[in-house]
Design an enzyme around this catalytic site. Structure first.
Site, short mmCIF file in Angstrom:
data_model
loop_
_atom_site.label_atom_id
_atom_site.label_comp_id
_atom_site.label_asym_id
_atom_site.label_seq_id
_atom_site.Cartn_x
_atom_site.Cartn_y
_atom_site.Cartn_z
N CYS A 1 0.82 -1.27 0.09
CA CYS A 1 0.13 0.12 0.14
C CYS A 1 1.01 1.23 0.02
CB CYS A 1 -1.03 -0.05 1.17
SG CYS A 1 -0.03 -0.06 2.70
N ASP B 1 43.54 -9.29 17.94
CA ASP B 1 44.64 -9.38 18.97
C ASP B 1 45.49 -8.27 19.10
OD1 ASP B 1 43.68 -12.04 19.92
OD2 ASP B 1 44.86 -12.74 17.88
#
Length: 418
Positions: A164, A292
């Site tokens: 719609c 790391d």
């Protein structure tokens, strides 16, 4: 979501009702047929106005069944009963407000409502309707009642532009998510699907972090975020409230549908987000692949190549262990799960893994190899691994799809704490 083809065909009964979203279902049928599912489609009268039965017949390689077929003289048993007996899994997509109302109020007017009421097999529900219809109090009450059906896996409608032209909630969930839910149901094998995580809240991290080197470079890793996302979807399918904190995802975005999530970039972003959330959760899965290393210089320039070594030497540092840090404030009623990728033989990695679970302060640690072809990174990869606890458990999950691994892993963790 494409994974390996099923080893043996599963019978999928696909019920299609009269929402405009029905026009997306032929693509789902084609997708499932390519994955070796046996499919039979049932069209409601309104759905017939939107898609052609012959299209579904050709795509599924089976005749499309219509409402008028319910009491055909060629049937030796009632059609709705025959279809329920044939099916291994039922999917209703789209589910309209009308069919939902008939189902939960016991109105067997029509073939599809009759199937829904007679069916005791697992059923995947994919609603689709206008936003105002979806938010209507009666529809919400009916949908809430549906959640009490033990064999029902409900996928909430998506948000976006509707037929719609309005923007809101009501779109049918993506086809890839419907297929993921199907693969989740199948991963239970002969065990019944159960919502065994209702009233549980789970925080999951995943994907990679990225650390800035300079204006043009960064440090990161290969994690796609797939494993963390599939853990999140499995937990949600099993009834939990889930939040997923992740780095940039390198997977199909449709698979994130329905998950409450928050994207981070750096390790500092990640630990900040976890600390803001962790106290409210029963389970914490630390699946994120944290870089790391990081550079403790916030330069806005690109470092010349001949000066990059000096830049590293002056500003290089290790990223703190986030799981270890978070575990220091872990509550007695919380369960923390860590993840550890390794290379080489499991026998050589075993002692390191046992040390890590103690160092990190978690309850479980799942270790998986990443140096085997076809395993490791990406949603299409398969995986295997070993789940450790703080005592003597070493539970091996054989090589399988990531959705199946996520399901088995959660099952083992839940069973281990009962």
């Amino acid at each position: 979501m494409k994974t390996k083809k099923t080893d043996s065909k599963k019978n999928i009964l696909l019920l299609i009702t009269g929402s405009i979203a029905a026009v997306r279902i032929p693509l789902l049928v084609s997708q499932l047929a390519k994955e070796n599912y046996e499919i039979r489609c049932v069209l409601s009268k309104n759905a017939e106005k939107l898609i052609k039965p012959i299209s579904l017949s050709i795509l599924s390689r089976n005749p499309c069944i219509l409402e008028n077929d319910q009491w055909s003289h060629i049937q030796s048993t009632p059609l709705h009963i025959e279809l329920c007996n044939w099916a291994d899994i039922v999917i209703i997509a789209p589910l309209t407000a009308t069919t939902l109302s008939k189902w939960v109020t016991g109105n067997a007017d029509g073939l599809i409502p009759s199937i829904l009421m007679a069916n005791i097999k697992p059923i995947i529900v994919a609603p689709a309707m206008n936003t105002q219809m979806w938010l209507n109090k009666t529809v919400q009450k009916n949908y809430e009642n549906l959640q009490n059906y033990e064999n029902v896996l409900s996928l909430l409608p998506s948000e976006g532009i509707l037929a719609c032209d309005a923007i809101g909630i009501g779109k049918i969930p993506p086809n890839d998510l419907i297929q993921l839910a199907l693969e989740f149901i199948i991963s239970h094998n002969q065990n019944l699907y159960r919502k065994d995580l209702i009233n549980k809240e789970i925080l999951i991290t995943g994907g990679c972090t990225s650390e800035k080197i300079d204006a043009a470079r960064n440090i990161t890793n290969k994690s796609s975020g797939a494993m963390g996302l599939l853990l999140s979807q499995v937990a949600r399918f099993r009834g939990a409230k889930v939040k997923y904190i992740h780095g940039p995802l390198k997977i199909d975005q449709d698979l994130t549908d329905g998950i409450k999530r928050y994207e981070i970039e750096t390790s500092d972003d990640l630990i900040r987000a976890i600390k803001n959330e962790i106290s409210d959760y029963d389970y914490f899965f630390m699946n994120a692949a944290v870089s790391d290393f990081k550079i403790n210089s916030n330069t806005s320039a690109k470092i010349p190549k001949n000066k990059i070594n000096d830049h590293f030497n002056k500003h290089f540092e290790l990223v703190p262990d986030i799981l270890k840090t978070i575990s220091e404030s872990k509550k007695a009623n919380q369960v923390f799960v860590g993840f550890c990728a390794f290379t080489g033989s499991f026998e050589e990695a075993r002692e390191t893994i046992k040390e890590k679970i103690i160092q990190k302060g978690c309850d479980y640690l799942f270790a998986n190899p990443i140096d085997i072809a076809g395993q490791g990174f990406g949603s299409l990869s398969q995986n295997e691994g070993w789940l450790f606890d703080t005592k003597s458990m070493e539970h091996h999950i054989k090589k399988t799809s990531k959705i199946d691994l996520a399901n088995k892993l959660i099952t083992q963790i839940i069973s281990g704490i009962k």
